[in-house]
Design an enzyme around this catalytic site. Structure first.
Site, PDB file in Angstrom:
ATOM      1  N   GLU A 266      12.775  28.340  41.582  1.00  0.00           N
ATOM      2  CA  GLU A 266      12.237  29.647  41.927  1.00  0.00           C
ATOM      3  C   GLU A 266      10.819  29.390  42.409  1.00  0.00           C
ATOM      4  O   GLU A 266      10.003  28.843  41.666  1.00  0.00           O
ATOM      5  CB  GLU A 266      12.251  30.525  40.676  1.00  0.00           C
ATOM      6  CG  GLU A 266      11.919  31.943  40.986  1.00  0.00           C
ATOM      7  CD  GLU A 266      11.301  32.606  39.785  1.00  0.00           C
ATOM      8  OE1 GLU A 266      11.898  32.571  38.713  1.00  0.00           O
ATOM      9  OE2 GLU A 266      10.192  33.133  39.949  1.00  0.00           O
ATOM     10  N   CYS A 303       5.818  36.196  39.404  1.00  0.00           N
ATOM     11  CA  CYS A 303       6.528  35.888  40.647  1.00  0.00           C
ATOM     12  C   CYS A 303       6.936  37.175  41.357  1.00  0.00           C
ATOM     13  O   CYS A 303       7.200  37.160  42.547  1.00  0.00           O
ATOM     14  CB  CYS A 303       7.737  35.021  40.349  1.00  0.00           C
ATOM     15  SG  CYS A 303       8.514  35.452  38.814  1.00  0.00           S
TER      16      CYS A 303
END
Ligand code: NAP
Length: 529
Positions: A266, A303
């Site tokens: 990620e 994120c």
């Protein structure tokens, strides 16, 4: 629990022979003198990987119930660490105590969620196509499918979630649930926190008499220890959260192995927020206030931080900008996780501010010393963006850009051209339905999660969550790293043809000893049948 700075290799506690590392307090950028951590040398990395390989068959043979109890024991052990864990995490990360307590709760409930997943058994995808011996022109054999674990997994602890995406975080929980031994590389941003949690996992594995090598925790540099882990032939998959450059480096290493393996990385996402005209006309001020709250939450170190906002030029956008600016100027600076992340933020902000066509809207309060991040909001036009795609690179921290569009067509063009994203957000009213449809159609191809009238920070851990998205949000858009289906990343299907009951895995035995849902000749079939 006493911290020693040693490596946790299976059931052993061993002092590394590599260079010394100290944890850093990002509030004052001073080293925390105890304990001294020594990096692992390659022999210890090999030992951790070999133990994981030896543990794989006995671990995958354990009953799902045993692994469920293992995950629950880890959750209990983390909570039992009490203030020891929270205090250590606080001095190592600068994150507020309340945030860390919340994250600890999420970590424990995530582990318990995977315990439930194990007991329900759907993860095994037990599927039967019964034999059709009289079928013409050819009979069909008995065919049964279920999923088995991939093998030992390397997990890179994430800097921005010292508990929920680190040693016992989502990647570790889903891999252990699948039956994969795990070797974690501790993140240097929270070395002591990592050891505390690692010792809990080690002790839980010992108490449940799981094979040695079910879990190891190593400390060291990414460039050698991290690379060696991903290159090791015993390792069959990788879980990573961090920078785009780090994720890409690991993907290259994994792909270049004699046996390439999947890397679930990620990486970067700027999480566009589209303010549709009807919503902006009705509630520009309220949206602006909530947007700034989301932007600065956790010093922007999520994120899912909303890094770019799009709206059509006009008085409503001016109202939004005025309110967002006023709100941001009241926000205090916050400590970032590490001096390195702070300096990357400063560089990113300076780079954006120096671009042609960028104008400042407002900044938060400044604070000197330590790794203090000041919030920043900029604006530009959709036209400037066309000649300046660097503006859309992630700046990890509390900074965002508002893009002034000439028309909704500009928004659609942006949605069609942007890179893959973890999330996309629409603020809309009923009259915005037609525009929303176009944006959803474009963003479905890019984002893992699309939200209406909210903000993307705050990721629910549940069955329907997708924390994924097209590259570079993640390296594999087919999967999620948050939520119960994260287990899929560490499983693969096997078909068993014409097997006797004795040879079949329990999930596929005729009398359903695991008492799980199965699909038999196309029909979902409840347990106890
Ligand atoms: P990072 O530098 O990518 O490091 C993450 C982990 O990967 C660390 O354990 C690191 O080890 C290792 N690593 C990095 N490069 C490697 C390589 N080439 N080979 C093997 N291992 C490697 O991420 P970070 O330290 O968390 O933060 C740095 C930047 O990453 C931030 O400023 C931000 O831009 C981005 N970030 C993004 C997210 C997100 O969710 N989008 C989250 C966190 C960070 P070493 O520390 O020993 O190098």
């Amino acid at each position: 629990m006493q911290l020693t700075g040693e490596q946790l290799i299976g059931y052993q506690v061993i002092r590394g022979k590599g260079r010394e590392l100290l944890a850093i307090n990002p509030d004052n950028q001073q080293a925390i003198s105890t304990p001294v951590f020594n990096c692992a040398t390659s022999d210890l990395v090999d030992q951790a990987c070999e133990l994981a390989e030896q543990a794989f068959d006995p671990l995958r043979a354990t009953a799902p119930e045993t692994r469920a109890r293992f995950l629950e024991a880890i959750a209990d052990g983390i909570l039992e660490l009490g203030s020891t864990l929270i205090e250590r995490a606080h001095i190592e990360t600068g994150l507020p105590v309340a945030r860390l307590e919340g994250e600890r709760g999420r970590t424990a409930s995530q582990l318990r969620l995977f315990a439930t997943v194990l007991r329900q058994g759907r993860w095994q995808t037990a599927t039967f196509d019964t034999a059709l011996s009289d079928r013409q022109p050819l009979p069909r054999p008995d065919l049964r499918l279920c999923k088995i674990p991939l093998g030992p997994v390397v997990v890179f602890g994430a800097s921005n979630f010292p508990l929920a995406f680190s040693v016992a975080g989502g990647d570790t929980a889903s891999a252990l649930a699948a039956g994969c031994p795990v070797v974690v590389k501790a993140h240097r941003a929270h070395l002591g926190t990592s050891e505390l949690v690692g010792r809990v996992i080690q002790e839980a594995a010992r108490r449940l008499e799981l094979p040695e090598g079910t879990f190891s925790l190593v400390v060291g540099d990414g460039s050698d220890v991290g690379q060696q882990l991903v290159s090791h032939p015993a390792i069959k998959a990788v879980g990573f959260t961090g920078s785009r450059s780090g994720g890409l480096a690991l993907m290259r290493t994994a792909a270049a192995r004699p046996e390439p393996i999947p890397v679930y990385a990620e990486m970067s996402s700027i999480n566009p927020v589209f303010l549709l005209p009807g919503a902006l006309a009705q509630r520009a001020n309220a949206i602006a206030t909530s947007f700034v709250d989301a932007l600065v939450m956790g010093a922007g170190q999520f994120c899912t931080n909303p890094g770019v906002v799009l709206a059509v030029e006009g008085p409503d956008l001016e109202t939004f900008l005025a309110q967002a600016g006023a709100s941001l100027s009241e926000k205090a600076a916050q400590t970032m996780l590490t001096p390195g992340i702070h300096s990357a933020y400063e560089k990113g902000v300076n780079r954006v501010a120096a671009e042609i066509g960028i104008e400042p809207v407002a900044s938060g309060k400044a604070q000197s010393g330590g790794s203090q991040a000041q919030g920043h909001l900029y604006q530009t036009t959709a036209a400037s963006l066309l000649s300046n795609s660097g503006l859309l690179e992630e700046v990890f921290g509390p900074a965002a850009i508002v893009i002034r569009c000439q028309s909704v067509e500009d928004m659609l063009a942006f949605a069609r051209s942007i890179e893959g994203q973890l999330t996309a957000t629409l603020h809309m009213e009923n009259q915005d339905q037609a525009i929303a449809q176009g944006l959803v159609q474009a963003m479905e191809k890019k984002a893992g999660r699309i939200l209406v009238n909210g903000f993307p920070t705050g990721v629910e851990v549940c069955d329907s969550m997708v924390h994924g998205g097209a590259f570079p949000a993640t390296s594999d858009s087919r999967t999620t790293s948050v939520g119960s289906t994260a287990i899929e990343r560490f499983l693969r299907p096997v078909c068993y043809q014409n097997f006797s009951d004795a040879l079949l895995p329990d999930a596929l035995k005729q009398d359903n000893p695991l008492n799980i849902w199965r699909q038999i000749d196309g029909q979902p079939t409840a347990p106890n049948r």
